[in-house]
Write an enzyme that holds these catalytic residues in place. Sequence first.
Site, PDB file in Angstrom:
ATOM      1  N   ARG A 133      13.013  57.200  32.593  1.00 52.44           N
ATOM      2  CA  ARG A 133      12.845  56.680  31.159  1.00 52.44           C
ATOM      3  C   ARG A 133      11.763  55.927  31.013  1.00 52.44           C
ATOM      4  O   ARG A 133      11.226  55.486  29.879  1.00 52.44           O
ATOM      5  CB  ARG A 133      14.164  56.187  30.734  1.00 52.44           C
ATOM      6  CG  ARG A 133      15.335  57.018  30.284  1.00 52.44           C
ATOM      7  CD  ARG A 133      16.520  56.619  29.896  1.00 52.44           C
ATOM      8  NE  ARG A 133      17.340  57.482  29.149  1.00 52.44           N
ATOM      9  CZ  ARG A 133      18.580  57.187  28.996  1.00 52.44           C
ATOM     10  NH1 ARG A 133      19.544  56.094  29.188  1.00 52.44           N
ATOM     11  NH2 ARG A 133      19.382  58.391  28.271  1.00 52.44           N
TER      12      ARG A 133
ATOM     13  N   LYS B 198      31.168  58.972  30.150  1.00 49.36           N
ATOM     14  CA  LYS B 198      31.376  58.509  28.722  1.00 49.36           C
ATOM     15  C   LYS B 198      32.245  59.282  27.904  1.00 49.36           C
ATOM     16  O   LYS B 198      31.826  59.855  27.000  1.00 49.36           O
ATOM     17  CB  LYS B 198      29.724  58.487  28.321  1.00 49.36           C
ATOM     18  CG  LYS B 198      29.017  57.451  28.550  1.00 49.36           C
ATOM     19  CD  LYS B 198      27.771  57.148  27.856  1.00 49.36           C
ATOM     20  CE  LYS B 198      26.684  56.030  28.408  1.00 49.36           C
ATOM     21  NZ  LYS B 198      25.253  56.095  27.920  1.00 49.36           N
TER      22      LYS B 198
ATOM     23  N   GLY C 103      20.354  59.830  30.935  1.00 48.75           N
ATOM     24  CA  GLY C 103      19.906  59.070  31.961  1.00 48.75           C
ATOM     25  C   GLY C 103      20.457  59.507  33.288  1.00 48.75           C
ATOM     26  O   GLY C 103      19.514  59.885  34.235  1.00 48.75           O
TER      27      GLY C 103
ATOM     28  N   GLY D 260      23.699  61.318  25.212  1.00 47.27           N
ATOM     29  CA  GLY D 260      24.595  61.301  23.985  1.00 47.27           C
ATOM     30  C   GLY D 260      23.877  61.809  22.594  1.00 47.27           C
ATOM     31  O   GLY D 260      24.128  62.429  21.708  1.00 47.27           O
TER      32      GLY D 260
HETATM   33  N1  LIG Z   1      34.748  62.648  38.334  1.00 44.19           N
HETATM   34  C1  LIG Z   1      33.993  61.347  37.973  1.00 44.19           C
HETATM   35  N2  LIG Z   1      34.579  60.213  38.073  1.00 44.19           N
HETATM   36  C2  LIG Z   1      33.938  59.077  38.226  1.00 44.19           C
HETATM   37  N3  LIG Z   1      32.653  59.359  37.570  1.00 44.19           N
HETATM   38  C3  LIG Z   1      32.011  60.272  37.548  1.00 44.19           C
HETATM   39  C4  LIG Z   1      32.772  61.571  37.619  1.00 44.19           C
HETATM   40  N4  LIG Z   1      32.075  62.702  37.253  1.00 44.19           N
HETATM   41  C5  LIG Z   1      30.791  62.093  36.751  1.00 44.19           C
HETATM   42  N5  LIG Z   1      30.785  60.782  36.802  1.00 44.19           N
HETATM   43  C6  LIG Z   1      29.683  59.795  36.479  1.00 44.19           C
HETATM   44  O1  LIG Z   1      29.371  60.071  35.175  1.00 44.19           O
HETATM   45  C7  LIG Z   1      28.003  59.079  35.355  1.00 44.19           C
HETATM   46  C8  LIG Z   1      27.168  59.815  34.340  1.00 44.19           C
HETATM   47  O2  LIG Z   1      27.991  60.059  32.927  1.00 44.19           O
HETATM   48  P1  LIG Z   1      27.086  59.855  31.691  1.00 44.19           P
HETATM   49  O3  LIG Z   1      27.867  60.343  30.422  1.00 44.19           O
HETATM   50  O4  LIG Z   1      26.628  58.439  31.286  1.00 44.19           O
HETATM   51  O5  LIG Z   1      25.778  60.774  31.740  1.00 44.19           O
HETATM   52  P2  LIG Z   1      24.283  60.613  31.134  1.00 44.19           P
HETATM   53  O6  LIG Z   1      23.461  61.690  32.076  1.00 44.19           O
HETATM   54  O7  LIG Z   1      23.803  59.247  31.742  1.00 44.19           O
HETATM   55  O8  LIG Z   1      24.152  60.619  29.694  1.00 44.19           O
HETATM   56  P3  LIG Z   1      23.808  59.270  28.685  1.00 44.19           P
HETATM   57  O9  LIG Z   1      22.342  59.331  28.883  1.00 44.19           O
HETATM   58  O10 LIG Z   1      24.296  59.582  27.471  1.00 44.19           O
HETATM   59  O11 LIG Z   1      24.427  58.154  29.411  1.00 44.19           O
HETATM   60  C9  LIG Z   1      27.524  59.167  36.788  1.00 44.19           C
HETATM   61  O12 LIG Z   1      27.520  57.727  36.914  1.00 44.19           O
HETATM   62  C10 LIG Z   1      28.582  59.815  37.501  1.00 44.19           C
HETATM   63  O13 LIG Z   1      28.818  59.292  38.404  1.00 44.19           O
HETATM   64  O1  LIG Z   2      22.034  56.283  27.908  1.00 41.97           O
HETATM   65  C1  LIG Z   2      22.141  56.573  26.908  1.00 41.97           C
HETATM   66  O2  LIG Z   2      22.599  57.521  26.629  1.00 41.97           O
HETATM   67  C2  LIG Z   2      21.343  55.617  25.902  1.00 41.97           C
HETATM   68  O3  LIG Z   2      21.040  54.401  26.337  1.00 41.97           O
HETATM   69  C3  LIG Z   2      22.738  55.316  24.757  1.00 41.97           C
HETATM   70  O4  LIG Z   2      23.380  54.321  25.592  1.00 41.97           O
HETATM   71  P1  LIG Z   2      24.936  53.982  24.837  1.00 41.97           P
HETATM   72  O5  LIG Z   2      25.809  55.436  25.019  1.00 41.97           O
HETATM   73  O6  LIG Z   2      25.581  52.695  25.702  1.00 41.97           O
HETATM   74  O7  LIG Z   2      24.697  53.655  23.347  1.00 41.97           O
END
Ligand SMILES: Nc1ncnc2c1ncn2[C@@H]1O[C@H](COP(=O)(O)OP(=O)(O)OP(=O)(O)O)[C@@H](O)[C@H]1O
Ligand SMILES: O=C(O)[C@H](O)COP(=O)(O)O
Length: 396
Positions: free
Chosen positions: A37, A197, A354, A377
């Site tokens: 990022r 999330k 991310g 998201g």
């Molecule tokens: N079974 C699980 N238990 C706990 N944490 C988990 C599990 N599976 C995945 N994760 C955690 O999910 C996190 C990533 O989820 P997230 O939804 O934030 O994805 P993202 O790619 O960062 O999307 P965004 O950009 O929307 O935040 C990682 O830190 C990972 O450790």
């Molecule tokens: O990591 C992301 O997907 C963006 O930075 C948005 O973060 P948020 O889901 O906490 O609004």
Amino acid sequence: MTAFRTLDDADLADKRVLVRVDLNVPMESGRVTDETRLKAILPTIRTITDKGGKVVLLAHFGRPKGRDESQSLAPVAKALEGQLGRKVAFASDCVGEEASSAISRLAAGEVLVLENTRFHAGEEKNAADFVDALASLGDIYVNDAFSAAHRAHASTEGLARKLPAYAGRSMESELAALTKALEAPVRPVLAVVGGSKVSSKLELLGNLVRKVDILVIAGGMANTFLAALGKKVGKSLCEHDLADTAREILEKAKAAGCEIVLPVDAVVAKEFKANAANRVVSVDEVGDDEMILDAGPETVAVVAQKLDGAKTVVWNGPFGAFEMTPFDAATVAVARDVGKRTRAGTLLSVAGGGDTVAALNHAGVAGDFSYVSTAGGAFLEWLEGKALPGVEALRR
Ligand SMILES: Nc1ncnc2c1ncn2[C@@H]1O[C@H](COP(=O)(O)OP(=O)(O)OP(=O)(O)O)[C@@H](O)[C@H]1O
Ligand SMILES: O=C(O)[C@H](O)COP(=O)(O)O
């Protein structure tokens, strides 16, 4: 004419340019662990500095409730300095005296990061007085955070309506690349949605099942569905109060003819730490004192079989807590499988988020995917066909 005003339309010389970026980067022990990022925003910063503008970066980090030093952007500003190869100043507040005096010290072509916008309640409320306080700090607004554009917050939406607003380079290229890759995707389309999330992404699955042919639900997201189907998930990350929503999504999927794939086995442990003692169990055998930290090998095999029938893959959210070995195994295995199929030309693959991008980098395959977005998201909401507030506010 493009739908947005871009940096090519702006007179930037000597202007205070408020640039909304996404500095919500993966961190461990105060260190940035994936700089994707940060790299994504360099073209925008350089365009503004080259044209003699003063770059004032606005961003959130995490989901603090008020001021919380553990969620400060100071270490991220340092990491950005390394990427940019020039000094990046930091102000310990994003509004008020602290911010305005730091900006007044900026010379043309210099860069400043303001502290986490979410330290103020007005950010997420998009409160008029907070928007005014931010707007008073700049002459021009640029949004380069496609990955935060699904939030109608002060720094992503309110400001665009208050100051002359432009799309940054990364915002422009994300929209162009996603449109090109996914406007008319070759079917069958398989989506993987995992990660942690759960509450903020669960509801959008109800729309996503109408857009894709197969939906693989993974990571923490899957635990909520398993629990909704009556399985015991022990101490796993799970939003039990969303069980009804999960069941409604399964109904919507059935009505839309979208196949749902849930984990059939899991890697469970009693502690949330790297190399914790673990075992592979069927999803019917999770102990009360255990938590699911990864999908098991049988689930990976099922996903491979579903990939055989897919032509396009969209992916947000890892299969497990991939930051800790050995709970990265399923995410790495599926990532490598998708990368291999993409290289072979049998699959078009788009991934975003991310941590998802960090996971693909960890697996060494980010470069093999057709397109990797910074957005998680926001990418999913864009895929649902929703208008993103941060994008809409930029339209001419
Ligand atoms: N079974 C699980 N238990 C706990 N944490 C988990 C599990 N599976 C995945 N994760 C955690 O999910 C996190 C990533 O989820 P997230 O939804 O934030 O994805 P993202 O790619 O960062 O999307 P965004 O950009 O929307 O935040 C990682 O830190 C990972 O450790
Ligand atoms: O990591 C992301 O997907 C963006 O930075 C948005 O973060 P948020 O889901 O906490 O609004």
